[in-house]
Scaffold this motif. Sequence first.
Motif, PDB file in Angstrom:
ATOM      1  N   ILE A  78     -32.822  45.958  53.537  1.00 21.87           N
ATOM      2  CA  ILE A  78     -33.372  45.608  52.226  1.00 21.87           C
ATOM      3  C   ILE A  78     -33.223  44.100  52.031  1.00 21.87           C
ATOM      4  O   ILE A  78     -32.169  43.534  52.333  1.00 21.87           O
ATOM      5  N   LYS A  79     -34.245  43.468  51.493  1.00 22.72           N
ATOM      6  CA  LYS A  79     -34.160  42.038  51.173  1.00 22.72           C
ATOM      7  C   LYS A  79     -33.360  41.885  49.884  1.00 22.72           C
ATOM      8  O   LYS A  79     -33.742  42.379  48.835  1.00 22.72           O
ATOM      9  N   GLU A  80     -32.226  41.238  49.988  1.00 21.89           N
ATOM     10  CA  GLU A  80     -31.374  41.047  48.819  1.00 21.89           C
ATOM     11  C   GLU A  80     -31.969  39.973  47.920  1.00 21.89           C
ATOM     12  O   GLU A  80     -32.242  38.862  48.359  1.00 21.89           O
ATOM     13  N   GLN A  81     -32.176  40.314  46.657  1.00 14.98           N
ATOM     14  CA  GLN A  81     -32.793  39.390  45.714  1.00 14.98           C
ATOM     15  C   GLN A  81     -31.799  38.858  44.687  1.00 14.98           C
ATOM     16  O   GLN A  81     -32.177  38.127  43.779  1.00 14.98           O
ATOM     17  N   ASN A  82     -30.542  39.234  44.835  1.00 12.93           N
ATOM     18  CA  ASN A  82     -29.511  38.715  43.938  1.00 12.93           C
ATOM     19  C   ASN A  82     -29.266  37.250  44.223  1.00 12.93           C
ATOM     20  O   ASN A  82     -29.441  36.784  45.351  1.00 12.93           O
ATOM     21  N   ASP A  83     -28.840  36.517  43.211  1.00  9.82           N
ATOM     22  CA  ASP A  83     -28.447  35.123  43.402  1.00  9.82           C
ATOM     23  C   ASP A  83     -26.959  35.021  43.073  1.00  9.82           C
ATOM     24  O   ASP A  83     -26.574  34.548  42.013  1.00  9.82           O
ATOM     25  N   ILE A  84     -26.150  35.520  44.001  1.00 13.80           N
ATOM     26  CA  ILE A  84     -24.705  35.561  43.813  1.00 13.80           C
ATOM     27  C   ILE A  84     -24.027  34.968  45.044  1.00 13.80           C
ATOM     28  O   ILE A  84     -24.599  34.933  46.128  1.00 13.80           O
ATOM     29  N   ASP A  85     -22.810  34.487  44.870  1.00 13.35           N
ATOM     30  CA  ASP A  85     -22.084  33.828  45.962  1.00 13.35           C
ATOM     31  C   ASP A  85     -21.868  34.726  47.165  1.00 13.35           C
ATOM     32  O   ASP A  85     -21.827  34.257  48.293  1.00 13.35           O
ATOM     33  N   TYR A  86     -21.693  36.014  46.941  1.00 15.00           N
ATOM     34  CA  TYR A  86     -21.323  36.921  48.029  1.00 15.00           C
ATOM     35  C   TYR A  86     -22.505  37.709  48.580  1.00 15.00           C
ATOM     36  O   TYR A  86     -22.313  38.684  49.293  1.00 15.00           O
ATOM     37  N   LYS A  87     -23.732  37.290  48.306  1.00 15.23           N
ATOM     38  CA  LYS A  87     -24.874  38.025  48.843  1.00 15.23           C
ATOM     39  C   LYS A  87     -24.990  37.813  50.351  1.00 15.23           C
ATOM     40  O   LYS A  87     -24.458  36.851  50.900  1.00 15.23           O
ATOM     41  N   SER A  88     -25.687  38.708  50.975  1.00 12.24           N
ATOM     42  CA  SER A  88     -25.845  38.652  52.426  1.00 12.24           C
ATOM     43  C   SER A  88     -26.506  37.357  52.858  1.00 12.24           C
ATOM     44  O   SER A  88     -27.424  36.865  52.206  1.00 12.24           O
ATOM     45  N   THR A  89     -26.055  36.842  53.967  1.00 13.23           N
ATOM     46  CA  THR A  89     -26.670  35.648  54.538  1.00 13.23           C
ATOM     47  C   THR A  89     -27.663  36.005  55.634  1.00 13.23           C
ATOM     48  O   THR A  89     -28.232  35.133  56.273  1.00 13.23           O
ATOM     49  N   HIS A  90     -27.866  37.301  55.860  1.00 13.76           N
ATOM     50  CA  HIS A  90     -28.797  37.779  56.875  1.00 13.76           C
ATOM     51  C   HIS A  90     -30.024  38.384  56.199  1.00 13.76           C
ATOM     52  O   HIS A  90     -29.903  39.258  55.333  1.00 13.76           O
ATOM     53  N   GLU A  91     -31.192  37.920  56.584  1.00  8.77           N
ATOM     54  CA  GLU A  91     -32.446  38.398  56.013  1.00  8.77           C
ATOM     55  C   GLU A  91     -32.616  39.899  56.236  1.00  8.77           C
ATOM     56  O   GLU A  91     -32.380  40.402  57.336  1.00  8.77           O
ATOM     57  N   ASN A  92     -33.026  40.602  55.200  1.00 15.79           N
ATOM     58  CA  ASN A  92     -33.263  42.053  55.252  1.00 15.79           C
ATOM     59  C   ASN A  92     -32.050  42.840  55.740  1.00 15.79           C
ATOM     60  O   ASN A  92     -32.162  43.792  56.502  1.00 15.79           O
ATOM     61  N   CYS A  93     -30.887  42.435  55.283  1.00 11.52           N
ATOM     62  CA  CYS A  93     -29.647  43.112  55.646  1.00 11.52           C
ATOM     63  C   CYS A  93     -28.729  43.058  54.424  1.00 11.52           C
ATOM     64  O   CYS A  93     -28.112  42.039  54.148  1.00 11.52           O
ATOM     65  N   MET A  94     -28.698  44.173  53.672  1.00 10.77           N
ATOM     66  CA  MET A  94     -27.991  44.183  52.397  1.00 10.77           C
ATOM     67  C   MET A  94     -27.021  45.360  52.319  1.00 10.77           C
ATOM     68  O   MET A  94     -27.345  46.470  52.724  1.00 10.77           O
ATOM     69  N   HIS A  95     -25.873  45.115  51.763  1.00 11.60           N
ATOM     70  CA  HIS A  95     -24.901  46.182  51.506  1.00 11.60           C
ATOM     71  C   HIS A  95     -25.167  46.733  50.109  1.00 11.60           C
ATOM     72  O   HIS A  95     -24.342  46.634  49.203  1.00 11.60           O
ATOM     73  N   ALA A  96     -26.309  47.340  49.947  1.00 13.61           N
ATOM     74  CA  ALA A  96     -26.776  47.770  48.635  1.00 13.61           C
ATOM     75  C   ALA A  96     -25.944  48.885  48.024  1.00 13.61           C
ATOM     76  O   ALA A  96     -25.904  49.035  46.816  1.00 13.61           O
ATOM     77  N   CYS A  97     -25.313  49.680  48.819  1.00 12.35           N
ATOM     78  CA  CYS A  97     -24.532  50.811  48.300  1.00 12.35           C
ATOM     79  C   CYS A  97     -23.056  50.501  48.216  1.00 12.35           C
ATOM     80  O   CYS A  97     -22.243  51.395  47.996  1.00 12.35           O
ATOM     81  N   GLY A  98     -22.673  49.289  48.452  1.00 14.45           N
ATOM     82  CA  GLY A  98     -21.268  48.937  48.342  1.00 14.45           C
ATOM     83  C   GLY A  98     -20.471  49.113  49.615  1.00 14.45           C
ATOM     84  O   GLY A  98     -19.248  49.190  49.582  1.00 14.45           O
ATOM     85  N   HIS A  99     -21.138  49.164  50.759  1.00 16.37           N
ATOM     86  CA  HIS A  99     -20.410  49.373  51.998  1.00 16.37           C
ATOM     87  C   HIS A  99     -19.461  48.221  52.292  1.00 16.37           C
ATOM     88  O   HIS A  99     -18.416  48.433  52.903  1.00 16.37           O
ATOM     89  N   ASP A 100     -19.807  47.022  51.845  1.00 18.68           N
ATOM     90  CA  ASP A 100     -18.869  45.919  52.001  1.00 18.68           C
ATOM     91  C   ASP A 100     -17.620  46.182  51.169  1.00 18.68           C
ATOM     92  O   ASP A 100     -16.499  45.896  51.588  1.00 18.68           O
ATOM     93  N   GLY A 101     -17.792  46.810  50.015  1.00 18.40           N
ATOM     94  CA  GLY A 101     -16.648  47.214  49.197  1.00 18.40           C
ATOM     95  C   GLY A 101     -15.833  48.288  49.871  1.00 18.40           C
ATOM     96  O   GLY A 101     -14.595  48.265  49.853  1.00 18.40           O
ATOM     97  N   HIS A 102     -16.508  49.256  50.491  1.00 19.51           N
ATOM     98  CA  HIS A 102     -15.805  50.329  51.204  1.00 19.51           C
ATOM     99  C   HIS A 102     -14.952  49.738  52.319  1.00 19.51           C
ATOM    100  O   HIS A 102     -13.789  50.116  52.507  1.00 19.51           O
ATOM    101  N   THR A 103     -15.531  48.824  53.086  1.00 26.31           N
ATOM    102  CA  THR A 103     -14.813  48.193  54.181  1.00 26.31           C
ATOM    103  C   THR A 103     -13.625  47.391  53.652  1.00 26.31           C
ATOM    104  O   THR A 103     -12.532  47.437  54.221  1.00 26.31           O
ATOM    105  N   SER A 104     -13.829  46.681  52.543  1.00 29.56           N
ATOM    106  CA  SER A 104     -12.741  45.902  51.945  1.00 29.56           C
ATOM    107  C   SER A 104     -11.603  46.800  51.486  1.00 29.56           C
ATOM    108  O   SER A 104     -10.426  46.469  51.671  1.00 29.56           O
ATOM    109  N   VAL A 105     -11.940  47.946  50.894  1.00 29.96           N
ATOM    110  CA  VAL A 105     -10.908  48.892  50.457  1.00 29.96           C
ATOM    111  C   VAL A 105     -10.121  49.400  51.661  1.00 29.96           C
ATOM    112  O   VAL A 105      -8.889  49.483  51.627  1.00 29.96           O
ATOM    113  N   LEU A 106     -10.808  49.731  52.746  1.00 27.40           N
ATOM    114  CA  LEU A 106     -10.114  50.243  53.925  1.00 27.40           C
ATOM    115  C   LEU A 106      -9.233  49.166  54.562  1.00 27.40           C
ATOM    116  O   LEU A 106      -8.089  49.432  54.945  1.00 27.40           O
TER     117      LEU A 106
END
Length: 120
Positions: A12-40
Motif C-alpha cells: 500500500i502507498k502510505e499517504q501519511n505525513d508522519i515521522d515514522y512512515k515507511s521509507t519504502h514505496e508501496n510498503c506500509m505497515h497499515a495494520c500495525g505490524h511494526d507495533g506488533h514487532t515492537s511489542v515482541l
Amino acid sequence: MGIRADIDALPIKEQNDIDYKSTHENCMHACGHDGHTSVLLGTAKHLSQHKEFNGTIYFIFQPAEEVLGGAKTMIDDGLFDKFPMDAVYGLHNWPGLPVGEIAVNNGTIRHSCSHATFRG
C-alpha cells in the motif's frame, strides 16, 4: 511457551505525513505490524533483563500473515518440532478499544484490516 508477532508489510502507498512512515514505496505497515514487532522485541528485552519466569520462551516473528501462508509455512517447516511449545500467545493492535481495555477471543477472528482470518 511461544510469543508470536506478525512482521509483514502491505503493498500500500502510505499517504501519511508522519515521522515514522515507511521509507519504502508501496510498503506500509497499515495494520500495525511494526507495533506488533515492537511489542515482541520489548517483551524479549524485558524478560531477558528480569528473568522472573520458569521455563523457556520462544519469540516467533511470523512473516506472510496477510497472505495466509506464514503460520502454516512455519509449522510445515518444523517450527514445533525444532522448538516444542505447550502454548503460543500473540496479540493484535485494536485501536477502537478504549485505552486500558483488552479483548480476548477463543476461536476465529475476522480482522478488518485485510481478508486474513486469525485463529485463536
